[in-house]
Design a protein around this motif. Structure first.
Motif, PDB file in Angstrom:
ATOM      1  N   ASP A   1      -6.742  -3.844   0.876  1.00 45.43           N
ATOM      2  CA  ASP A   1      -6.402  -4.202   2.254  1.00 45.43           C
ATOM      3  C   ASP A   1      -7.643  -4.716   2.986  1.00 45.43           C
ATOM      4  O   ASP A   1      -7.584  -5.711   3.724  1.00 45.43           O
ATOM      5  CB  ASP A   1      -5.837  -2.986   2.997  1.00 45.43           C
ATOM      6  CG  ASP A   1      -4.463  -2.568   2.477  1.00 45.43           C
ATOM      7  OD1 ASP A   1      -3.736  -3.431   1.966  1.00 45.43           O
ATOM      8  OD2 ASP A   1      -4.132  -1.377   2.589  1.00 45.43           O
TER       9      ASP A   1
ATOM     10  N   SER B   1       3.810  -6.455   2.565  1.00 49.22           N
ATOM     11  CA  SER B   1       2.504  -6.021   3.052  1.00 49.22           C
ATOM     12  C   SER B   1       1.398  -6.486   2.102  1.00 49.22           C
ATOM     13  O   SER B   1       1.241  -7.684   1.879  1.00 49.22           O
ATOM     14  CB  SER B   1       2.501  -4.503   3.243  1.00 49.22           C
ATOM     15  OG  SER B   1       1.396  -4.079   3.990  1.00 49.22           O
TER      16      SER B   1
ATOM     17  N   ASP C   1      -5.634   0.765  -3.061  1.00 47.87           N
ATOM     18  CA  ASP C   1      -4.848  -0.119  -2.199  1.00 47.87           C
ATOM     19  C   ASP C   1      -5.591  -0.395  -0.901  1.00 47.87           C
ATOM     20  O   ASP C   1      -5.605  -1.527  -0.405  1.00 47.87           O
ATOM     21  CB  ASP C   1      -3.490   0.514  -1.879  1.00 47.87           C
ATOM     22  CG  ASP C   1      -2.564   0.557  -3.081  1.00 47.87           C
ATOM     23  OD1 ASP C   1      -2.871  -0.090  -4.103  1.00 47.87           O
ATOM     24  OD2 ASP C   1      -1.535   1.247  -3.006  1.00 47.87           O
ATOM     25  N   ILE C   2      -6.205   0.637  -0.347  1.00 49.21           N
ATOM     26  CA  ILE C   2      -6.914   0.491   0.921  1.00 49.21           C
ATOM     27  C   ILE C   2      -8.104  -0.454   0.766  1.00 49.21           C
ATOM     28  O   ILE C   2      -8.393  -1.268   1.659  1.00 49.21           O
ATOM     29  CB  ILE C   2      -7.366   1.870   1.438  1.00 49.21           C
ATOM     30  CG1 ILE C   2      -6.138   2.731   1.762  1.00 49.21           C
ATOM     31  CG2 ILE C   2      -8.261   1.724   2.661  1.00 49.21           C
ATOM     32  CD1 ILE C   2      -6.452   4.168   2.095  1.00 49.21           C
TER      33      ILE C   2
ATOM     34  N   THR D   1       0.831  -1.203   0.000  1.00 52.19           N
ATOM     35  CA  THR D   1       0.000   0.000   0.000  1.00 52.19           C
ATOM     36  C   THR D   1       0.869   1.258   0.000  1.00 52.19           C
ATOM     37  O   THR D   1       1.836   1.354   0.746  1.00 52.19           O
ATOM     38  CB  THR D   1      -0.910   0.021   1.241  1.00 52.19           C
ATOM     39  OG1 THR D   1      -1.695  -1.171   1.251  1.00 52.19           O
ATOM     40  CG2 THR D   1      -1.825   1.227   1.242  1.00 52.19           C
TER      41      THR D   1
ATOM     42  N   LEU E   1       0.262   4.849   0.838  1.00 51.13           N
ATOM     43  CA  LEU E   1      -0.713   5.769   1.425  1.00 51.13           C
ATOM     44  C   LEU E   1      -0.571   7.198   0.917  1.00 51.13           C
ATOM     45  O   LEU E   1      -1.540   7.958   0.893  1.00 51.13           O
ATOM     46  CB  LEU E   1      -0.590   5.755   2.948  1.00 51.13           C
ATOM     47  CG  LEU E   1      -1.005   4.446   3.635  1.00 51.13           C
ATOM     48  CD1 LEU E   1      -0.731   4.528   5.127  1.00 51.13           C
ATOM     49  CD2 LEU E   1      -2.486   4.168   3.388  1.00 51.13           C
ATOM     50  N   LYS E   2       0.645   7.588   0.516  1.00 46.40           N
ATOM     51  CA  LYS E   2       0.868   8.962   0.068  1.00 46.40           C
ATOM     52  C   LYS E   2       0.562   9.148  -1.420  1.00 46.40           C
ATOM     53  O   LYS E   2       0.669  10.257  -1.940  1.00 46.40           O
ATOM     54  CB  LYS E   2       2.312   9.377   0.354  1.00 46.40           C
ATOM     55  CG  LYS E   2       2.635   9.429   1.843  1.00 46.40           C
ATOM     56  CD  LYS E   2       4.067   9.888   2.085  1.00 46.40           C
ATOM     57  CE  LYS E   2       4.375   9.938   3.575  1.00 46.40           C
ATOM     58  NZ  LYS E   2       5.775  10.381   3.837  1.00 46.40           N
ATOM     59  N   ASP E   3       0.198   8.073  -2.090  1.00 44.04           N
ATOM     60  CA  ASP E   3      -0.132   8.167  -3.505  1.00 44.04           C
ATOM     61  C   ASP E   3      -1.536   8.753  -3.662  1.00 44.04           C
ATOM     62  O   ASP E   3      -2.428   8.459  -2.854  1.00 44.04           O
ATOM     63  CB  ASP E   3      -0.067   6.782  -4.159  1.00 44.04           C
ATOM     64  CG  ASP E   3      -0.128   6.848  -5.669  1.00 44.04           C
ATOM     65  OD1 ASP E   3      -1.259   6.857  -6.195  1.00 44.04           O
ATOM     66  OD2 ASP E   3       0.930   6.888  -6.309  1.00 44.04           O
TER      67      ASP E   3
ATOM     68  N   ALA F   1      -4.449   6.143  -3.495  1.00 45.56           N
ATOM     69  CA  ALA F   1      -4.232   5.097  -2.484  1.00 45.56           C
ATOM     70  C   ALA F   1      -5.517   4.384  -2.098  1.00 45.56           C
ATOM     71  O   ALA F   1      -5.466   3.289  -1.524  1.00 45.56           O
ATOM     72  CB  ALA F   1      -3.587   5.706  -1.244  1.00 45.56           C
TER      73      ALA F   1
END
Length: 355
Positions: A135, A177, A131-132, A121, A123-125, A128
């Motif tokens: 998850d 991850s 990705d979340i 993941t 997160l700063k993209d 994001a």
């Protein structure tokens, strides 16, 4: 841009120092493919390269190549996931690297031909959220239905079918991850088909009740009794009410057992702590109830509930065999990828086998 993406600053300096890296690391880093440290450092660096490659596309930089060229790899292909047009261009989630021995030499017998690396993941993209969502799908055990997982499985199968691949050890899988979940899914799928790929999983997610149990006001002995009781309940259900499900899972474990993925986990990382609990529980119960532990660890309560309703489900963390590499350090970010190529890294390794 932080220095974390710069290989010359954040890469495995101890490997570079051995040969005195100058302006061209690829000509100076010497690789011992029989060395566990080298395999771990290289695979984790290639995973880092997938992160940086996506970051480069967003920032218009070119820092990624050093993360694989330094170890004599070339980028063969980047795998992307489609996203809505209003969110921007498609996002890279994986990269396939081909090993090209230096100076035109022959490939070492222990070296891979290809490494398929999956990032986690970001997160700063700006996008994001995709990705979340993935998850969350892992927690719900619905990840295998997503296109990213399906595309990864299909592409690795194509790679295996390639005429240049002479054995399963020619193709390695690596991920961090979320990416470790994808690599685990692909490796597990290939193992079901009798193809056992060397697999390196860094901080693989496994959400469990272990962290919650740890904070309960119970003695260690009481926690062990709770764990043992849970295993006995699973065993009894798998041999009686849910016998067909239990037999199916035992047959699956027999098929998967030759595959021994490498799980790199940290004791302080709640994201992957479930794997530590899973294998510890198996070892503890095995001492007390030898005939119960192995059958019980093929089962999960969630899968059994699905079975009652006539559905089949398999939790990805249910592994018959694995190398568990456990980092117990008290400093640093327990979930960061960089810890796995740290020069002073010390951890305990233990092989868990089904037989």
């Amino acid at each position: 841009m932080g220095s974390g993406n710069d290989f010359a600053v954040s890469g495995p300096m101890h490997m570079m120092a051995r040969s005195g890296v100058g302006s061209s690391p690829a000509t100076t880093i010497e690789i011992d493919w029989d060395n566990e440290e080298h395999r771990r450092c290289i695979t984790s660096c290639l995973v880092k390269g997938t992160y940086v490659l996506q970051s480069d596309q967003t920032r218009g930089e070119a820092l990624a190549p050093a993360w694989w060229e330094s170890f004599h790899f070339i980028l063969l292909e980047a795998l992307e996931c489609k996203i809505p047009n209003f969110l921007g261009p498609n996002r890279l989630f994986s990269a396939i690297f081909e090993y090209v021995p230096p100076y035109g030499g022959r490939r070492h017998k222990s070296a891979p031909r290809y490494i398929v690396a999956f990032r986690g993941t970001m997160l700063k993209d700006p996008t994001a959220v995709r990705d979340i969502c993935l998850d969350a799908s892992i927690v719900l055990n619905q990840h295998h239905r997503f296109s990213r997982f399906r595309k990864a499985r299909e592409r690795v199968e194509e790679l295996i079918a390639n005429g240049s691949v002479t054995g399963s050890s020619d193709v390695w899988l690596a991920g961090h991850s979320l990416g470790a979940s994808i690599a685990l899914d692909v490796g597990r799928d290939m193992a079901r088909k009798g193809c056992y790929l060397p697999t390196f999983l860094f901080n693989p997610p496994h959400v469990s009740l272990a962290p919650a149990v740890d904070v309960l006001p119970m003695t260690d002995v009481a926690k062990e009794h709770l764990s043992a009781t849970s295993c006995v309940v699973k065993y009894v259900l798998g041999k009686t009410v849910l016998r067909s499900h239990g037999e199916r899972m035992e047959a699956l474990f027999e098929k998967l057992s030759p595959w021994k993925p490498n799980l790199y986990v940290h004791e302080r990382d709640v994201i992957c702590k479930g794997f530590i609990d899973y294998f510890n529980q198996r070892k503890q119960v095995q001492k007390r109830f030898p005939g119960v532990a192995m059958s019980a660890t093929t089962l999960s309560y969630r899968d059994m509930c699905y079975s009652v309703s006539g559905k089949h489900s398999e939790r990805a963390h249910l592994l018959p065999s694995a190398w568990l590499h456990k980092n117990s350090s008290s400093h640093g970010n327990a979930h960061e990828l960089q810890q796995w190529w740290h020069p002073k890294l010390t951890f305990n390794s233990e092989l868990y086998s089904w037989h």
